[in-house]
Design an enzyme around this catalytic site. Structure first.
Site, PDB file in Angstrom:
ATOM      1  CG  ASP A  18     -57.883  49.308  -2.557  1.00  0.00           C
ATOM      2  OD1 ASP A  18     -57.430  48.288  -1.999  1.00  0.00           O
ATOM      3  OD2 ASP A  18     -57.186  50.285  -2.869  1.00  0.00           O
ATOM      4  CG  HIS A 136     -68.029  44.060  -0.869  1.00  0.00           C
ATOM      5  ND1 HIS A 136     -68.102  42.749  -0.434  1.00  0.00           N
ATOM      6  CD2 HIS A 136     -66.733  44.415  -0.746  1.00  0.00           C
ATOM      7  CE1 HIS A 136     -66.898  42.343  -0.062  1.00  0.00           C
ATOM      8  NE2 HIS A 136     -66.048  43.340  -0.243  1.00  0.00           N
ATOM      9  NE  ARG A 137     -62.961  42.169  -4.404  1.00  0.00           N
ATOM     10  CZ  ARG A 137     -62.727  41.811  -3.142  1.00  0.00           C
ATOM     11  NH1 ARG A 137     -63.244  40.709  -2.655  1.00  0.00           N
ATOM     12  NH2 ARG A 137     -61.974  42.543  -2.369  1.00  0.00           N
TER      13      ARG A 137
END
Length: 154
Positions: A18, A136-137
């Site tokens: 997420d 970020h991922r």
């Protein structure tokens, strides 16, 4: 919850993620609801326009933001109630006053990766390899990969 559900249903090691964008001037909104921000009829451009509208009048130094991703890994072969091992990635930045760039998706055209002035680069202006290196991922997935290599030899 997604990784636990996938692990239970499949019986296999499962991974889910997420992510979202947190804007300090909006008390962390849109956060985990980034993909559903605003009304259901909004697309990426509409959600970005809403974000920019909400930031009207907020000076550049106060437009700080970050992309946050959490990757969950669940091994259903471990006895007991399934538990997720979590890996978090954070990419700090700022929100521009107008979209720029055609790469990426979501809020990438307004997410400044290297400063607050007019010459700063948006996430949507970066080449794919450059974006993957700092995203970020990507951070969260690299941490998950290290964990898998250390604990599973893969």
């Amino acid at each position: 919850l997604k990784a636990i559900a996938y692990a239970r249903a499949s019986g296999f090691l499962s991974l889910a993620d997420d992510s979202g964008i947190e804007v300090d001037a909006l008390d962390g909104r849109p956060g985990v609801r980034s993909a559903r921000y605003g009304t259901p009829d909004l697309d990426d451009a509409g959600r970005t326009a809403l974000l920019l509208h909400e930031l009207e009048g907020v000076p550049p130094p106060l437009r700080t933001a970050r992309y946050v991703a959490v990757v969950a890994l669940v091994d259903p072969s471990i006895p007991g109630e399934p538990k997720a091992v979590l890996f978090r990635g954070v990419q700090e930045g700022c929100i521009s006053s107008a979209p720029r760039g055609t790469r990426g998706f979501g809020y990438d055209p307004v997410f400044l990766v290297d400063g607050q002035d007019a010459s700063a680069t948006t996430q949507a202006e970066l080449a794919e390899a450059a974006k993957d290196a700092i995203s970020h991922r990507g951070q969260a997935l690299r941490a998950a990969r290290s964990y898998l290599q250390e604990h599973y030899g893969c």
